[in-house]
Design a protein around this motif. Structure first.
Motif, PDB file in Angstrom:
ATOM      1  N   GLY A   1      16.421  -0.761  29.713  1.00  0.00           N
ATOM      2  CA  GLY A   1      17.705  -0.742  30.399  1.00  0.00           C
ATOM      3  C   GLY A   1      17.975   0.449  31.284  1.00  0.00           C
ATOM      4  O   GLY A   1      18.990   0.486  31.970  1.00  0.00           O
ATOM      5  N   GLN A   2      17.118   1.429  31.289  1.00  0.00           N
ATOM      6  CA  GLN A   2      17.397   2.646  32.035  1.00  0.00           C
ATOM      7  C   GLN A   2      16.513   2.716  33.274  1.00  0.00           C
ATOM      8  O   GLN A   2      15.302   2.845  33.173  1.00  0.00           O
ATOM      9  CB  GLN A   2      17.171   3.874  31.155  1.00  0.00           C
ATOM     10  CG  GLN A   2      17.496   5.193  31.782  1.00  0.00           C
ATOM     11  CD  GLN A   2      18.869   5.232  32.406  1.00  0.00           C
ATOM     12  OE1 GLN A   2      19.001   5.246  33.621  1.00  0.00           O
ATOM     13  NE2 GLN A   2      19.905   5.256  31.595  1.00  0.00           N
ATOM     14  N   SER A   3      17.146   2.628  34.439  1.00  0.00           N
ATOM     15  CA  SER A   3      16.375   2.687  35.678  1.00  0.00           C
ATOM     16  C   SER A   3      16.066   4.125  36.081  1.00  0.00           C
ATOM     17  O   SER A   3      15.130   4.364  36.833  1.00  0.00           O
ATOM     18  CB  SER A   3      17.126   1.981  36.802  1.00  0.00           C
ATOM     19  OG  SER A   3      18.389   2.581  36.990  1.00  0.00           O
ATOM     20  N   ASP A   4      16.823   5.075  35.574  1.00  0.00           N
ATOM     21  CA  ASP A   4      16.607   6.483  35.911  1.00  0.00           C
ATOM     22  C   ASP A   4      15.439   7.026  35.098  1.00  0.00           C
ATOM     23  O   ASP A   4      15.537   7.213  33.882  1.00  0.00           O
ATOM     24  CB  ASP A   4      17.887   7.277  35.630  1.00  0.00           C
ATOM     25  CG  ASP A   4      17.804   8.720  36.082  1.00  0.00           C
ATOM     26  OD1 ASP A   4      16.686   9.242  36.271  1.00  0.00           O
ATOM     27  OD2 ASP A   4      18.871   9.337  36.232  1.00  0.00           O
ATOM     28  N   ARG A   5      14.338   7.285  35.758  1.00  0.00           N
ATOM     29  CA  ARG A   5      13.117   7.749  35.096  1.00  0.00           C
ATOM     30  C   ARG A   5      13.326   9.084  34.391  1.00  0.00           C
ATOM     31  O   ARG A   5      12.760   9.326  33.333  1.00  0.00           O
ATOM     32  CB  ARG A   5      11.980   7.856  36.112  1.00  0.00           C
ATOM     33  CG  ARG A   5      10.625   7.949  35.466  1.00  0.00           C
ATOM     34  CD  ARG A   5       9.502   7.909  36.439  1.00  0.00           C
ATOM     35  NE  ARG A   5       8.790   6.698  36.690  1.00  0.00           N
ATOM     36  CZ  ARG A   5       8.265   5.882  35.798  1.00  0.00           C
ATOM     37  NH1 ARG A   5       8.450   6.095  34.535  1.00  0.00           N
ATOM     38  NH2 ARG A   5       7.575   4.830  36.144  1.00  0.00           N
ATOM     39  N   GLU A   6      14.168   9.936  34.944  1.00  0.00           N
ATOM     40  CA  GLU A   6      14.426  11.242  34.322  1.00  0.00           C
ATOM     41  C   GLU A   6      15.099  11.076  32.956  1.00  0.00           C
ATOM     42  O   GLU A   6      14.735  11.754  31.988  1.00  0.00           O
ATOM     43  CB  GLU A   6      15.297  12.110  35.235  1.00  0.00           C
ATOM     44  CG  GLU A   6      15.542  13.497  34.660  1.00  0.00           C
ATOM     45  CD  GLU A   6      16.397  14.348  35.583  1.00  0.00           C
ATOM     46  OE1 GLU A   6      17.192  15.133  35.043  1.00  0.00           O
ATOM     47  OE2 GLU A   6      16.263  14.231  36.810  1.00  0.00           O
ATOM     48  N   VAL A   7      16.073  10.170  32.873  1.00  0.00           N
ATOM     49  CA  VAL A   7      16.745   9.911  31.597  1.00  0.00           C
ATOM     50  C   VAL A   7      15.741   9.360  30.594  1.00  0.00           C
ATOM     51  O   VAL A   7      15.705   9.785  29.437  1.00  0.00           O
ATOM     52  CB  VAL A   7      17.930   8.935  31.780  1.00  0.00           C
ATOM     53  CG1 VAL A   7      18.502   8.502  30.442  1.00  0.00           C
ATOM     54  CG2 VAL A   7      19.009   9.570  32.635  1.00  0.00           C
ATOM     55  N   ARG A   8      14.935   8.420  31.042  1.00  0.00           N
ATOM     56  CA  ARG A   8      13.920   7.822  30.164  1.00  0.00           C
ATOM     57  C   ARG A   8      12.948   8.888  29.653  1.00  0.00           C
ATOM     58  O   ARG A   8      12.669   8.970  28.457  1.00  0.00           O
ATOM     59  CB  ARG A   8      13.159   6.742  30.926  1.00  0.00           C
ATOM     60  CG  ARG A   8      12.110   6.069  30.108  1.00  0.00           C
ATOM     61  CD  ARG A   8      11.477   4.925  30.902  1.00  0.00           C
ATOM     62  NE  ARG A   8      10.369   4.401  30.178  1.00  0.00           N
ATOM     63  CZ  ARG A   8       9.138   4.344  30.634  1.00  0.00           C
ATOM     64  NH1 ARG A   8       8.857   4.751  31.850  1.00  0.00           N
ATOM     65  NH2 ARG A   8       8.175   3.865  29.898  1.00  0.00           N
ATOM     66  N   ASN A   9      12.457   9.731  30.554  1.00  0.00           N
ATOM     67  CA  ASN A   9      11.510  10.775  30.151  1.00  0.00           C
ATOM     68  C   ASN A   9      12.162  11.797  29.226  1.00  0.00           C
ATOM     69  O   ASN A   9      11.540  12.256  28.255  1.00  0.00           O
ATOM     70  CB  ASN A   9      10.923  11.468  31.376  1.00  0.00           C
ATOM     71  CG  ASN A   9       9.986  10.561  32.150  1.00  0.00           C
ATOM     72  OD1 ASN A   9       9.458   9.583  31.606  1.00  0.00           O
ATOM     73  ND2 ASN A   9       9.790  10.853  33.416  1.00  0.00           N
ATOM     74  N   ARG A  10      13.421  12.150  29.492  1.00  0.00           N
ATOM     75  CA  ARG A  10      14.144  13.091  28.624  1.00  0.00           C
ATOM     76  C   ARG A  10      14.280  12.509  27.218  1.00  0.00           C
ATOM     77  O   ARG A  10      14.058  13.187  26.221  1.00  0.00           O
ATOM     78  CB  ARG A  10      15.515  13.403  29.233  1.00  0.00           C
ATOM     79  CG  ARG A  10      16.314  14.410  28.440  1.00  0.00           C
ATOM     80  CD  ARG A  10      17.607  14.815  29.137  1.00  0.00           C
ATOM     81  NE  ARG A  10      18.467  13.686  29.404  1.00  0.00           N
ATOM     82  CZ  ARG A  10      18.995  13.404  30.604  1.00  0.00           C
ATOM     83  NH1 ARG A  10      18.747  14.172  31.636  1.00  0.00           N
ATOM     84  NH2 ARG A  10      19.768  12.353  30.750  1.00  0.00           N
ATOM     85  N   PHE A  11      14.604  11.226  27.134  1.00  0.00           N
ATOM     86  CA  PHE A  11      14.725  10.572  25.836  1.00  0.00           C
ATOM     87  C   PHE A  11      13.379  10.553  25.114  1.00  0.00           C
ATOM     88  O   PHE A  11      13.307  10.876  23.921  1.00  0.00           O
ATOM     89  CB  PHE A  11      15.253   9.141  25.999  1.00  0.00           C
ATOM     90  CG  PHE A  11      15.234   8.378  24.704  1.00  0.00           C
ATOM     91  CD1 PHE A  11      16.226   8.576  23.756  1.00  0.00           C
ATOM     92  CD2 PHE A  11      14.208   7.502  24.412  1.00  0.00           C
ATOM     93  CE1 PHE A  11      16.200   7.895  22.550  1.00  0.00           C
ATOM     94  CE2 PHE A  11      14.167   6.812  23.207  1.00  0.00           C
ATOM     95  CZ  PHE A  11      15.169   7.011  22.277  1.00  0.00           C
ATOM     96  N   LEU A  12      12.315  10.187  25.804  1.00  0.00           N
ATOM     97  CA  LEU A  12      10.993  10.112  25.166  1.00  0.00           C
ATOM     98  C   LEU A  12      10.523  11.489  24.695  1.00  0.00           C
ATOM     99  O   LEU A  12       9.920  11.603  23.630  1.00  0.00           O
ATOM    100  CB  LEU A  12       9.979   9.467  26.112  1.00  0.00           C
ATOM    101  CG  LEU A  12      10.228   7.982  26.413  1.00  0.00           C
ATOM    102  CD1 LEU A  12       9.251   7.476  27.465  1.00  0.00           C
ATOM    103  CD2 LEU A  12      10.171   7.132  25.156  1.00  0.00           C
ATOM    104  N   ARG A  13      10.820  12.532  25.469  1.00  0.00           N
ATOM    105  CA  ARG A  13      10.493  13.899  25.028  1.00  0.00           C
ATOM    106  C   ARG A  13      11.286  14.265  23.777  1.00  0.00           C
ATOM    107  O   ARG A  13      10.756  14.849  22.832  1.00  0.00           O
ATOM    108  CB  ARG A  13      10.768  14.910  26.140  1.00  0.00           C
ATOM    109  CG  ARG A  13       9.695  15.019  27.190  1.00  0.00           C
ATOM    110  CD  ARG A  13       9.883  16.228  28.100  1.00  0.00           C
ATOM    111  NE  ARG A  13      11.218  16.328  28.660  1.00  0.00           N
ATOM    112  CZ  ARG A  13      11.614  15.762  29.806  1.00  0.00           C
ATOM    113  NH1 ARG A  13      10.773  15.062  30.519  1.00  0.00           N
ATOM    114  NH2 ARG A  13      12.848  15.911  30.232  1.00  0.00           N
TER     115      ARG A  13
END
Length: 160
Positions: A137-149
């Motif tokens: 659901g998240q198109s913002d790659r930065e948000v996705r990467n921050r969450f995965l980190r």
């Protein structure tokens, strides 16, 4: 069946973490899951759950039109408290307090946990659900990467 569907969702989240397009490679993913011993109804249930990920997003966005400085504080309903263990509620609150995700994303995660229709959701399950919500659901790659980190660091803290 719930545990097996959660296992399928976790496997699919691994595909997403590797930037696999679920819709382009759905047949290959289904074949892989069948070869792992999963049944078609279980696979179909998991894919239906994933397809549902975006349905509540727009409503949550409308409900959450809050100013960042508004002092908004999330309170869990009785039904949510019964479903989500205290450690899950604390983990979700921490996600928000650390600004890993916004409140709309937290609401999406809670909605998806509720949609599964199970008796209790523990910390392992909510992490799988959250990963799917953020990945799909998240198109913002930065948000996705921050969450995965954050998730990786969270896992490291548990094991050390």
């Amino acid at each position: 069946m719930y545990q097996r569907v959660m296992a399928i969702i976790e496997i699919i989240s691994d595909y997403l973490a590797e930037d696999v397009d679920l819709y382009e490679q759905e047949d290959e993913i289904v074949d892989d899951l069948v070869s792992m011993g999963f049944d078609f109804p279980e696979i179909e249930t998991a894919f239906s759950w994933i397809a549902n990920l975006s349905r509540g997003r727009e409503l949550n966005r409308q409900l959450m039109e809050l100013q960042a400085e508004s002092g908004f504080q999330r309170h869990f309903t009785q039904e949510e408290r019964q479903l989500l263990t205290p450690s899950v509620r604390n983990w979700l609150s921490r996600l928000r307090q650390l600004e890993i995700v916004d409140q709309v994303m937290v609401e999406d995660i809670i909605d998806q946990a509720m949609f599964l229709g199970v008796y209790r959701v523990g910390i392992d399950e909510i992490k799988i659900i959250a990963t799917m919500v953020v990945s799909v659901g998240q198109s913002d790659r930065e948000v996705r990467n921050r969450f995965l980190r954050f998730l990786e660091n969270d896992r490291d803290m548990v094991f050390h």
